[in-house]
Scaffold this motif. Structure first.
Motif, PDB file in Angstrom:
ATOM      1  N   TYR A  86       0.821  -1.211   0.000  1.00 39.75           N
ATOM      2  CA  TYR A  86       0.000   0.000   0.000  1.00 39.75           C
ATOM      3  C   TYR A  86       0.852   1.256   0.000  1.00 39.75           C
ATOM      4  O   TYR A  86       0.521   2.240  -0.641  1.00 39.75           O
ATOM      5  CB  TYR A  86      -0.916   0.044   1.218  1.00 39.75           C
ATOM      6  CG  TYR A  86      -2.117  -0.879   1.152  1.00 39.75           C
ATOM      7  CD1 TYR A  86      -2.802  -1.108  -0.032  1.00 39.75           C
ATOM      8  CD2 TYR A  86      -2.568  -1.505   2.298  1.00 39.75           C
ATOM      9  CE1 TYR A  86      -3.898  -1.938  -0.075  1.00 39.75           C
ATOM     10  CE2 TYR A  86      -3.672  -2.339   2.261  1.00 39.75           C
ATOM     11  CZ  TYR A  86      -4.329  -2.553   1.075  1.00 39.75           C
ATOM     12  OH  TYR A  86      -5.418  -3.375   1.042  1.00 39.75           O
ATOM     13  N   ARG A 104      -4.661   1.700  -4.397  1.00 37.20           N
ATOM     14  CA  ARG A 104      -4.939   0.865  -3.221  1.00 37.20           C
ATOM     15  C   ARG A 104      -6.275   0.133  -3.369  1.00 37.20           C
ATOM     16  O   ARG A 104      -6.384  -1.032  -2.978  1.00 37.20           O
ATOM     17  CB  ARG A 104      -4.902   1.704  -1.937  1.00 37.20           C
ATOM     18  CG  ARG A 104      -3.472   2.066  -1.534  1.00 37.20           C
ATOM     19  CD  ARG A 104      -3.389   2.641  -0.138  1.00 37.20           C
ATOM     20  NE  ARG A 104      -4.060   3.922   0.009  1.00 37.20           N
ATOM     21  CZ  ARG A 104      -3.530   5.101  -0.304  1.00 37.20           C
ATOM     22  NH1 ARG A 104      -2.302   5.170  -0.787  1.00 37.20           N
ATOM     23  NH2 ARG A 104      -4.216   6.208  -0.131  1.00 37.20           N
ATOM     24  N   ASP A 127      -6.931  -3.956  -3.471  1.00 35.79           N
ATOM     25  CA  ASP A 127      -7.922  -4.603  -2.614  1.00 35.79           C
ATOM     26  C   ASP A 127      -8.959  -5.401  -3.397  1.00 35.79           C
ATOM     27  O   ASP A 127      -9.828  -6.035  -2.791  1.00 35.79           O
ATOM     28  CB  ASP A 127      -8.665  -3.552  -1.768  1.00 35.79           C
ATOM     29  CG  ASP A 127      -7.882  -3.164  -0.536  1.00 35.79           C
ATOM     30  OD1 ASP A 127      -7.010  -3.941  -0.098  1.00 35.79           O
ATOM     31  OD2 ASP A 127      -8.144  -2.063  -0.013  1.00 35.79           O
TER      32      ASP A 127
END
Length: 159
Positions: free
Chosen positions: A8, A40, A44
């Motif tokens: 991240y 990010r 995810d």
């Protein structure tokens, strides 16, 4: 050059590379600049079934590659995307991080990797061919988000 898993904390650097490529035009299907938070979000998407790697040189991120599931592919296939900082290409960066991505995809249980490239992106087509990808689908009518028709070529790498 060092290859490692992207984290991240790397998202802003990854976004900067992609934005530089977008600004030059002509190679990526992404037309809108991205931010660290957007990267990010991408990371995810499905982290347990994805691989994100980057290349660093002298402490600076010079490229990244990710492979993940895609809704238009079967579950045994990962979709790959690769981005190298302009001016760095041709130095083995793509080959180095593809080795890591290929191994990660095998470990994740994938049987093959798909790369879909704009038909007018000669450097991308050449790169994936050099990595051993073979054409498996051509869509001459594929268009970008701005309506331009560029066509797309999908290439397959069997693991």
């Amino acid at each position: 050059m060092m290859i490692r898993t992207a984290e991240y904390s790397d998202a802003a650097d990854l976004a900067a590379i992609l934005n530089e490529i977008i600004a030059l035009g002509g190679t990526t299907a992404h037309l809108t600049p991205v931010s660290g938070p957007i990267i990010r979000q991408w990371m995810d998407h499905d982290p347990e079934a994805s691989s994100w790697v980057l290349a660093e040189q002298d402490g600076a991120v010079i490229g990244f590659q990710f492979a993940e599931p895609h809704s238009q592919l079967p579950p045994d296939a990962a979709d790959i995307a690769s981005f190298v900082k302009p001016g760095i290409t041709g130095q083995g960066t793509g080959r180095a991080f593809f080795a890591a991505t290929r191994d990660a995809c095998r470990n994740l249980g994938y049987k093959w990797i798909n790369a879909t490239i704009r038909a007018d992106n000669q450097s991308g087509l050449t790169y994936y061919s050099a990595m051993g990808f073979k054409d498996w689908h051509i869509d001459p009518a594929a268009e970008l988000s701005d309506g331009r028709i560029t066509g797309k070529i999908s290439k397959r790498f069997d693991l």
